[in-house]
Write a protein that holds these residues in place. Structure first.
Motif, PDB file in Angstrom:
ATOM      1  N   SER A 250      66.849  74.813  59.615  1.00  0.00           N
ATOM      2  CA  SER A 250      66.505  74.173  58.338  1.00  0.00           C
ATOM      3  C   SER A 250      66.644  72.656  58.411  1.00  0.00           C
ATOM      4  O   SER A 250      66.123  71.941  57.540  1.00  0.00           O
ATOM      5  N   LEU A 251      67.305  72.148  59.445  1.00  0.00           N
ATOM      6  CA  LEU A 251      67.491  70.697  59.573  1.00  0.00           C
ATOM      7  C   LEU A 251      66.164  69.955  59.705  1.00  0.00           C
ATOM      8  O   LEU A 251      66.072  68.775  59.375  1.00  0.00           O
ATOM      9  N   LYS A 252      65.142  70.645  60.195  1.00  0.00           N
ATOM     10  CA  LYS A 252      63.841  69.979  60.364  1.00  0.00           C
ATOM     11  C   LYS A 252      63.249  69.563  59.016  1.00  0.00           C
ATOM     12  O   LYS A 252      62.360  68.702  58.954  1.00  0.00           O
ATOM     13  N   GLU A 253      63.782  70.148  57.931  1.00  0.00           N
ATOM     14  CA  GLU A 253      63.309  69.793  56.594  1.00  0.00           C
ATOM     15  C   GLU A 253      64.110  68.643  55.979  1.00  0.00           C
ATOM     16  O   GLU A 253      63.770  68.148  54.914  1.00  0.00           O
ATOM     17  N   PHE A 254      65.202  68.235  56.638  1.00  0.00           N
ATOM     18  CA  PHE A 254      66.027  67.133  56.111  1.00  0.00           C
ATOM     19  C   PHE A 254      65.231  65.832  56.229  1.00  0.00           C
ATOM     20  O   PHE A 254      64.918  65.389  57.322  1.00  0.00           O
ATOM     21  N   GLY A 255      64.964  65.200  55.117  1.00  0.00           N
ATOM     22  CA  GLY A 255      64.217  63.938  55.156  1.00  0.00           C
ATOM     23  C   GLY A 255      65.051  62.767  55.615  1.00  0.00           C
ATOM     24  O   GLY A 255      64.505  61.701  55.927  1.00  0.00           O
ATOM     25  N   ASN A 256      66.376  62.939  55.659  1.00  0.00           N
ATOM     26  CA  ASN A 256      67.255  61.821  56.020  1.00  0.00           C
ATOM     27  C   ASN A 256      67.892  61.990  57.401  1.00  0.00           C
ATOM     28  O   ASN A 256      68.851  61.297  57.740  1.00  0.00           O
ATOM     29  N   LEU A 257      67.341  62.906  58.212  1.00  0.00           N
ATOM     30  CA  LEU A 257      67.873  63.125  59.560  1.00  0.00           C
ATOM     31  C   LEU A 257      66.984  62.455  60.599  1.00  0.00           C
ATOM     32  O   LEU A 257      65.769  62.644  60.617  1.00  0.00           O
ATOM     33  N   GLU A 258      67.596  61.668  61.478  1.00  0.00           N
ATOM     34  CA  GLU A 258      66.886  60.998  62.573  1.00  0.00           C
ATOM     35  C   GLU A 258      67.555  61.403  63.887  1.00  0.00           C
ATOM     36  O   GLU A 258      68.780  61.396  63.984  1.00  0.00           O
ATOM     37  N   ILE A 259      66.739  61.723  64.871  1.00  0.00           N
ATOM     38  CA  ILE A 259      67.290  62.126  66.171  1.00  0.00           C
ATOM     39  C   ILE A 259      66.666  61.276  67.266  1.00  0.00           C
ATOM     40  O   ILE A 259      65.448  61.137  67.352  1.00  0.00           O
ATOM     41  N   TYR A 260      67.533  60.706  68.095  1.00  0.00           N
ATOM     42  CA  TYR A 260      67.083  59.862  69.199  1.00  0.00           C
ATOM     43  C   TYR A 260      67.664  60.375  70.509  1.00  0.00           C
ATOM     44  O   TYR A 260      68.791  60.869  70.557  1.00  0.00           O
ATOM     45  N   GLY A 261      66.878  60.247  71.562  1.00  0.00           N
ATOM     46  CA  GLY A 261      67.386  60.521  72.903  1.00  0.00           C
ATOM     47  C   GLY A 261      68.184  59.315  73.364  1.00  0.00           C
ATOM     48  O   GLY A 261      69.044  58.809  72.654  1.00  0.00           O
ATOM     49  N   LYS A 262      67.858  58.829  74.520  1.00  0.00           N
ATOM     50  CA  LYS A 262      68.589  57.688  75.067  1.00  0.00           C
ATOM     51  C   LYS A 262      68.211  56.411  74.323  1.00  0.00           C
ATOM     52  O   LYS A 262      67.035  56.115  74.111  1.00  0.00           O
ATOM     53  N   LEU A 263      69.227  55.660  73.890  1.00  0.00           N
ATOM     54  CA  LEU A 263      69.011  54.368  73.237  1.00  0.00           C
ATOM     55  C   LEU A 263      69.547  53.262  74.129  1.00  0.00           C
ATOM     56  O   LEU A 263      70.530  53.466  74.847  1.00  0.00           O
ATOM     57  N   ASN A 264      68.922  52.077  74.069  1.00  0.00           N
ATOM     58  CA  ASN A 264      69.528  50.976  74.808  1.00  0.00           C
ATOM     59  C   ASN A 264      70.797  50.526  74.077  1.00  0.00           C
ATOM     60  O   ASN A 264      71.008  50.825  72.901  1.00  0.00           O
ATOM     61  N   TYR A 265      71.635  49.825  74.800  1.00  0.00           N
ATOM     62  CA  TYR A 265      72.981  49.526  74.302  1.00  0.00           C
ATOM     63  C   TYR A 265      72.958  48.706  73.008  1.00  0.00           C
ATOM     64  O   TYR A 265      73.712  48.982  72.075  1.00  0.00           O
ATOM     65  N   GLN A 266      72.070  47.735  72.935  1.00  0.00           N
ATOM     66  CA  GLN A 266      72.012  46.889  71.743  1.00  0.00           C
ATOM     67  C   GLN A 266      71.625  47.690  70.509  1.00  0.00           C
ATOM     68  O   GLN A 266      72.220  47.519  69.434  1.00  0.00           O
ATOM     69  N   ASP A 267      70.651  48.586  70.652  1.00  0.00           N
ATOM     70  CA  ASP A 267      70.234  49.403  69.515  1.00  0.00           C
ATOM     71  C   ASP A 267      71.356  50.343  69.066  1.00  0.00           C
ATOM     72  O   ASP A 267      71.547  50.575  67.870  1.00  0.00           O
TER      73      ASP A 267
END
Length: 381
Positions: A250-267
Motif C-alpha cells: 500500500s506504500l505505493k499509494e503514499f503521496g508523500n513517500l520518496e525512495i532513492y537508491g544511491k545519493l551523492n554525499y552532498q545531496d
C-alpha cells in the motif's frame, strides 16, 4: 614510518587514510580485491592496484557475468594469489607497520604472511559487523581466533568490538574508538542545517539484506499512515528489495513517500539537514556513520542497538531512541509516534547532541587523535 594499508575499495577507508596526508608517514595501499582503480582522494598514497589478473583480457567482465563457471576455470590460471602479492609487497616496501581494515577481508587472509614477517607491527581496524556478526559464524570465528593474538594494535568504531576482540584472543594495545571514516568537515555541512521547527522530513536508511532492516521500518510506516500525512517520508540508499516491497504494498499509494537508491554525499547531507527524524535499523552493525551524520546535521535519531553499540552514544529518551528489536514493527512505530508527539524531547535531544557529541566528531579533532595513535605505534618500533 612506512605504513602498508590492506583494505577493499571503500569510501570509509579513503576518508580515514586522507587523515595521514602531510603527516610525514609513507603510506601504501594494497587493494585486497583489486578494483584496478586509482583513487584521486588519496593520491599521496602509493596505490597497489591492477595486480590480480595476469591478463585482463577483453570481454572479461561480460564473461564473468554471463559464464561464471568458465570464468572460474580461467582464473585458476589467470588470477594471482593475494598472499604471494602481499609477501612480494612487504619485501619491496619493508613497512614498519601493516594496517588491516576489517578482519575477515584483510586480517585473516593476511595471517600466513604476517606470521612469516613477525617482526613487523600489525594494526587492525574493526568496522560495522566485523566482530559482532562474524564471531557467530563458525568458519569466520576460527580465523578470527587465530588472527587476533598476532595483532599488536586495534582501532574500532565502538567499545563493544574491543570487548569482543579481548574475549577472542586480542592481547595488544587498544588505540581507541574513532568514527569509521574519520571525522566530519563541518564547513561543508553546516550550511545545509535548518532550524528544528522548519524541518518536516522523516529520513530512513534504505539498507536491506543480511543486516539491514529497512522493510521493518516501512511496515511501521504503513501502520502509522494517518499520523504521517504532513511529513515527507524519504528513504535513501534503498536496496532493490526495498523498491520491490514498496511496489507490492500500500506504500505505493503514499503521496508523500520518496525512495532513492544511491545519493551523492552532498545531496544526502542536504536531506539530513532538513530531517526532523532519522531512522536507521539493522540486526548487526557497529557505530553507523549515517547515525553520526544525522547527529551532526541536527536530526533526532532513532537507531537500532545491536550488541549495545549505539547505546555508547545514545541514551534512550534523552538524546535519541534505541530500537532494541529491529524486527519489531510495533516498537518502531511506537518510537516514531512518541517522538512526533514530543517536540520538547526532540528539541532538547538535538541541542544536547550539538553541544556534547558533535564537537567530538569534527574532522581536525578526530585527525589529531588518529595521528597521536599512529605516533604510539611509531614509538614502539
Amino acid at each position: 614510518m612506512k605504513i602498508l594499508m590492506l583494505s577493499i575499495f571503500a569510501p570509509h577507508f579513503f576518508n580515514w587514510t586522507k587523515q595521514l596526508e602531510d603527516s610525514g608517514h609513507e603510506v601504501y595501499w594494497l587493494d585486497v580485491f583489486d578494483s584496478n582503480t586509482k583513487v584521486r582522494q588519496i593520491d599521496f598514497v602509493e596505490q597497489i592496484t591492477g595486480w590480480r589478473y595476469k591478463w585482463d583480457f577483453p570481454g572479461r567482465y561480460f564473461l564473468k557475468s554471463n559464464a561464471p563457471s568458465i570464468t572460474r576455470f580461467i582464473n585458476i590460471f589467470n588470477e594471482r594469489n593475494f598472499e604471494k602479492q602481499l609477501q612480494k609487497e612487504i619485501r619491496r616496501i619493508r613497512p614498519d607497520v601493516v594496517h588491516s581494515f576489517v578482519m575477515y577481508l584483510a586480517g585473516v587472509p593476511a595471517l600466513p604472511v604476517m606470521q612469516e614477517f613477525s617482526r613487523i607491527k600489525w594494526a587492525y581496524t574493526a568496522w560495522g559487523s566485523d566482530m559482532y556478526y562474524y564471531r557467530n559464524q563458525p568458519k569466520h570465528l576460527a580465523g578470527i581466533k587465530k588472527t587476533l593474538p598476532k595483532i599488536d594494535y586495534m582501532f574500532a568504531d565502538c567499545n563493544r568490538d574491543y570487548s569482543i576482540a579481548k574475549e577472542l584472543g586480542f592481547k595488544g594495545k587498544f588505540l581507541g574508538v574513532f568514527p569509521g571514516g574519520g571525522g566530519f568537515d563541518f564547513s561543508k555541512m553546516d550550511t545545509f542545517i535548518r532550524e528544528t521547527d522548519k524541518r518536516n522530513i522523516i529520513l530512513i536508511k534504505g539498507y536491506q539484506g543480511l543486516h539491514g532492516k529497512c522493510i521493518e521500518v516501512l511496515k511501521a510506516i504503513q501502520t502509522a499512515e494517518k499520523h504521517l500525512k504532513d511529513y515527507r517520508l524519504v528513504v535513501f540508499g534503498a536496496a532493490p528489495e526495498v523498491f520491490d516491497f514498496v511496489k507490492n504494498s500500500s506504500l505505493k499509494e503514499f503521496g508523500n513517500l520518496e525512495i532513492y537508491g544511491k545519493l551523492n554525499y552532498q545531496d544526502l547531507m542536504k536531506l539530513m539537514g532538513q530531517a526532523l527524524i532519522y531512522i536507521g535499523n539493522s540486526s548487526s552493525d557497529g557505530m553507523p556513520n549515517t547515525l553520526l551524520e544525522a547527529i551532526v546535521m541536527g536530526a533526532f535519531p532513532i537507531q537500532s542497538n545491536p550488541g549495545g553499540a549505539t547505546a555508547e552514544i545514545l541514551e534512550h529518551a534523552k538524546n535519541g531512541f534505541l530500537i532494541e528489536e529491529p524486527e519489531d514493527t510495533k516498537e518502531i512505530s511506537s518510537l516514531l509516534l512518541e517522538s512526533l508527539n514530543n517536540s520538547e524531547l526532540i528539541e532538547k535531544a538535538v541541542c544536547w547532541n550539538s553541544r556534547n557529541i558533535k564537537p567530538k566528531l569534527e574532522r581536525e579533532r578526530v585527525k589529531e587523535r588518529v595521528l597521536q595513535a599512529y605516533k604510539l605505534i611509531e614509538k614502539d618500533l
